[in-house]
Design a protein around this motif. Structure first.
Motif, PDB file in Angstrom:
ATOM      1  N   GLY A   7       0.804  -1.219   0.000  1.00 41.69           N
ATOM      2  CA  GLY A   7       0.000   0.000   0.000  1.00 41.69           C
ATOM      3  C   GLY A   7       0.833   1.263   0.000  1.00 41.69           C
ATOM      4  O   GLY A   7       0.304   2.351  -0.214  1.00 41.69           O
ATOM      5  N   THR A   8       2.146   1.141   0.215  1.00 37.18           N
ATOM      6  CA  THR A   8       3.029   2.302   0.206  1.00 37.18           C
ATOM      7  C   THR A   8       3.097   2.877  -1.207  1.00 37.18           C
ATOM      8  O   THR A   8       3.227   2.140  -2.185  1.00 37.18           O
ATOM      9  N   LEU A   9       2.986   4.196  -1.317  1.00 37.83           N
ATOM     10  CA  LEU A   9       3.165   4.866  -2.611  1.00 37.83           C
ATOM     11  C   LEU A   9       4.664   5.075  -2.822  1.00 37.83           C
ATOM     12  O   LEU A   9       5.354   5.561  -1.926  1.00 37.83           O
ATOM     13  N   VAL A  10       5.150   4.691  -3.999  1.00 36.45           N
ATOM     14  CA  VAL A  10       6.580   4.771  -4.288  1.00 36.45           C
ATOM     15  C   VAL A  10       6.801   5.514  -5.605  1.00 36.45           C
ATOM     16  O   VAL A  10       5.893   5.638  -6.423  1.00 36.45           O
ATOM     17  N   HIS A  11       8.033   6.008  -5.791  1.00 34.64           N
ATOM     18  CA  HIS A  11       8.451   6.661  -7.041  1.00 34.64           C
ATOM     19  C   HIS A  11       9.188   5.643  -7.891  1.00 34.64           C
ATOM     20  O   HIS A  11      10.060   4.930  -7.397  1.00 34.64           O
ATOM     21  N   LEU A  12       8.854   5.596  -9.177  1.00 35.16           N
ATOM     22  CA  LEU A  12       9.570   4.713 -10.092  1.00 35.16           C
ATOM     23  C   LEU A  12      10.899   5.357 -10.449  1.00 35.16           C
ATOM     24  O   LEU A  12      10.961   6.529 -10.786  1.00 35.16           O
ATOM     25  N   ARG A  13      11.956   4.548 -10.356  1.00 34.86           N
ATOM     26  CA  ARG A  13      13.301   5.067 -10.608  1.00 34.86           C
ATOM     27  C   ARG A  13      13.968   4.414 -11.806  1.00 34.86           C
ATOM     28  O   ARG A  13      15.165   4.557 -11.993  1.00 34.86           O
ATOM     29  N   SER A  14      13.222   3.682 -12.585  1.00 30.01           N
ATOM     30  CA  SER A  14      13.824   2.951 -13.692  1.00 30.01           C
ATOM     31  C   SER A  14      13.146   3.310 -15.008  1.00 30.01           C
ATOM     32  O   SER A  14      11.925   3.381 -15.088  1.00 30.01           O
ATOM     33  N   HIS A  15      13.953   3.496 -16.043  1.00 33.83           N
ATOM     34  CA  HIS A  15      13.420   3.757 -17.384  1.00 33.83           C
ATOM     35  C   HIS A  15      12.991   2.459 -18.066  1.00 33.83           C
ATOM     36  O   HIS A  15      12.370   2.489 -19.107  1.00 33.83           O
ATOM     37  N   SER A  16      13.331   1.304 -17.470  1.00 34.96           N
ATOM     38  CA  SER A  16      13.021   0.028 -18.106  1.00 34.96           C
ATOM     39  C   SER A  16      11.587  -0.429 -17.846  1.00 34.96           C
ATOM     40  O   SER A  16      11.150  -1.427 -18.410  1.00 34.96           O
ATOM     41  N   LEU A  17      10.827   0.302 -17.022  1.00 39.10           N
ATOM     42  CA  LEU A  17       9.447  -0.076 -16.730  1.00 39.10           C
ATOM     43  C   LEU A  17       8.503   0.481 -17.792  1.00 39.10           C
ATOM     44  O   LEU A  17       8.840   1.423 -18.499  1.00 39.10           O
ATOM     45  N   LYS A  18       7.300  -0.102 -17.880  1.00 42.54           N
ATOM     46  CA  LYS A  18       6.306   0.356 -18.858  1.00 42.54           C
ATOM     47  C   LYS A  18       5.787   1.751 -18.514  1.00 42.54           C
ATOM     48  O   LYS A  18       5.410   2.504 -19.383  1.00 42.54           O
ATOM     49  N   ALA A  19       5.733   2.078 -17.221  1.00 43.53           N
ATOM     50  CA  ALA A  19       5.251   3.391 -16.789  1.00 43.53           C
ATOM     51  C   ALA A  19       6.410   4.389 -16.798  1.00 43.53           C
ATOM     52  O   ALA A  19       7.579   4.005 -16.840  1.00 43.53           O
ATOM     53  N   ARG A  20       6.075   5.673 -16.733  1.00 44.20           N
ATOM     54  CA  ARG A  20       7.076   6.737 -16.812  1.00 44.20           C
ATOM     55  C   ARG A  20       7.989   6.790 -15.589  1.00 44.20           C
ATOM     56  O   ARG A  20       7.539   6.625 -14.453  1.00 44.20           O
ATOM     57  N   PHE A  21       9.252   7.062 -15.831  1.00 47.84           N
ATOM     58  CA  PHE A  21      10.232   7.325 -14.782  1.00 47.84           C
ATOM     59  C   PHE A  21       9.710   8.460 -13.906  1.00 47.84           C
ATOM     60  O   PHE A  21       9.201   9.456 -14.407  1.00 47.84           O
ATOM     61  N   GLY A  22       9.789   8.314 -12.604  1.00 44.39           N
ATOM     62  CA  GLY A  22       9.369   9.362 -11.677  1.00 44.39           C
ATOM     63  C   GLY A  22       7.897   9.339 -11.323  1.00 44.39           C
ATOM     64  O   GLY A  22       7.461  10.090 -10.457  1.00 44.39           O
ATOM     65  N   SER A  23       7.107   8.490 -11.986  1.00 45.60           N
ATOM     66  CA  SER A  23       5.687   8.452 -11.640  1.00 45.60           C
ATOM     67  C   SER A  23       5.487   7.668 -10.339  1.00 45.60           C
ATOM     68  O   SER A  23       6.393   7.012  -9.834  1.00 45.60           O
ATOM     69  N   ILE A  24       4.291   7.770  -9.808  1.00 48.68           N
ATOM     70  CA  ILE A  24       3.948   7.120  -8.543  1.00 48.68           C
ATOM     71  C   ILE A  24       3.356   5.746  -8.832  1.00 48.68           C
ATOM     72  O   ILE A  24       2.624   5.568  -9.802  1.00 48.68           O
ATOM     73  N   ALA A  25       3.672   4.777  -7.988  1.00 52.47           N
ATOM     74  CA  ALA A  25       3.103   3.434  -8.086  1.00 52.47           C
ATOM     75  C   ALA A  25       2.702   2.991  -6.683  1.00 52.47           C
ATOM     76  O   ALA A  25       3.136   3.570  -5.680  1.00 52.47           O
ATOM     77  N   VAL A  26       1.883   1.954  -6.627  1.00 50.86           N
ATOM     78  CA  VAL A  26       1.452   1.383  -5.353  1.00 50.86           C
ATOM     79  C   VAL A  26       2.214   0.080  -5.147  1.00 50.86           C
ATOM     80  O   VAL A  26       2.201  -0.793  -6.029  1.00 50.86           O
ATOM     81  N   LEU A  27       2.874  -0.050  -4.014  1.00 48.29           N
ATOM     82  CA  LEU A  27       3.582  -1.284  -3.684  1.00 48.29           C
ATOM     83  C   LEU A  27       2.555  -2.336  -3.268  1.00 48.29           C
ATOM     84  O   LEU A  27       1.791  -2.129  -2.323  1.00 48.29           O
ATOM     85  N   LEU A  28       2.502  -3.450  -4.010  1.00 49.95           N
ATOM     86  CA  LEU A  28       1.577  -4.535  -3.667  1.00 49.95           C
ATOM     87  C   LEU A  28       2.232  -5.539  -2.735  1.00 49.95           C
ATOM     88  O   LEU A  28       1.596  -6.042  -1.806  1.00 49.95           O
ATOM     89  N   SER A  29       3.507  -5.849  -2.982  1.00 47.81           N
ATOM     90  CA  SER A  29       4.233  -6.765  -2.092  1.00 47.81           C
ATOM     91  C   SER A  29       5.727  -6.569  -2.301  1.00 47.81           C
ATOM     92  O   SER A  29       6.166  -6.121  -3.358  1.00 47.81           O
ATOM     93  N   CYS A  30       6.496  -6.910  -1.291  1.00 53.96           N
ATOM     94  CA  CYS A  30       7.950  -6.772  -1.356  1.00 53.96           C
ATOM     95  C   CYS A  30       8.554  -7.953  -0.600  1.00 53.96           C
ATOM     96  O   CYS A  30       8.253  -8.164   0.581  1.00 53.96           O
TER      97      CYS A  30
END
Length: 178
Positions: A7-30
């Motif tokens: 449930g933690t909101l995180v910042h994407l730090r990788s350009h290799s993901l489908k979503a934009r670098f720097g956008s917010i994502a929801v952590l489902l599990s770690c």
């Protein structure tokens, strides 16, 4: 440092993901160095170094995949039903052109279908598409979060579910309480 909770909101730090670098994502599990995120583009399995937990609190964010329309179905009575990339209903638009939220497990017969975009210009890859879809929702008065956003709750409990699987769980739960 311990892993952040689901449930933690995180910042994407990788350009290799489908979503934009720097956008917010929801952590489902770690789990250790692996994590499952729900990004604007959908679920992604990532390495821990591909996201960071913001130091300052971030405002709540509903991923685009759960709130922006992919297209619409036209019903026999003329109602348009905007649907998500996962083909889940978002909003019903009647003859007065006002949007009403729709339960994402709602089923109905369609007369026609129209899509607003495809994988090449998805809103999480193309800022113009994102702005067009936001503008469309605004013009229809669809300013609240759609019910589909609640699919995050079953996904937080079981990160292996698909969006459609989470919606089916929501529908089963709603049926059990009715």
């Amino acid at each position: 440092m311990p892993n952040p909770p689901p449930g933690t909101l995180v910042h994407l730090r990788s350009h290799s993901l489908k979503a934009r670098f720097g956008s917010i994502a929801v952590l489902l599990s770690c789990r250790g160095n692996r994590a499952t995120l729900f990004t604007d583009a959908g679920k992604e399995e990532v390495q821990r170094q591909q996201f960071s937990v913001p130091v300052k609190p971030v405002r709540d964010a509903i991923p685009m995949r759960l709130r922006l329309p992919f297209g619409y179905w036209l019903l026999e009575d003329g109602t348009r039903v905007l649907y998500s990339r996962d083909f889940c209903p978002l909003w019903a638009i009647d003859e007065t052109s006002s949007a009403q939220p729709v339960l994402p497990w709602w089923s109905f017969e369609t007369a026609a279908e129209e899509r607003y975009w495809d994988h090449r210009n998805a809103p999480w890859r193309n800022r113009e598409t994102e702005l067009d879809m936001e503008s469309l929702l605004q013009s229809l008065g669809a300013t609240s979060d759609p019910y589909l956003a609640d699919a995050l709750f079953p996904l937080l409990r079981n990160s292996t579910l698909s969006v459609r699987g989470a919606v089916m769980r929501m529908g089963q739960t709603a049926e059990a309480f009715s």
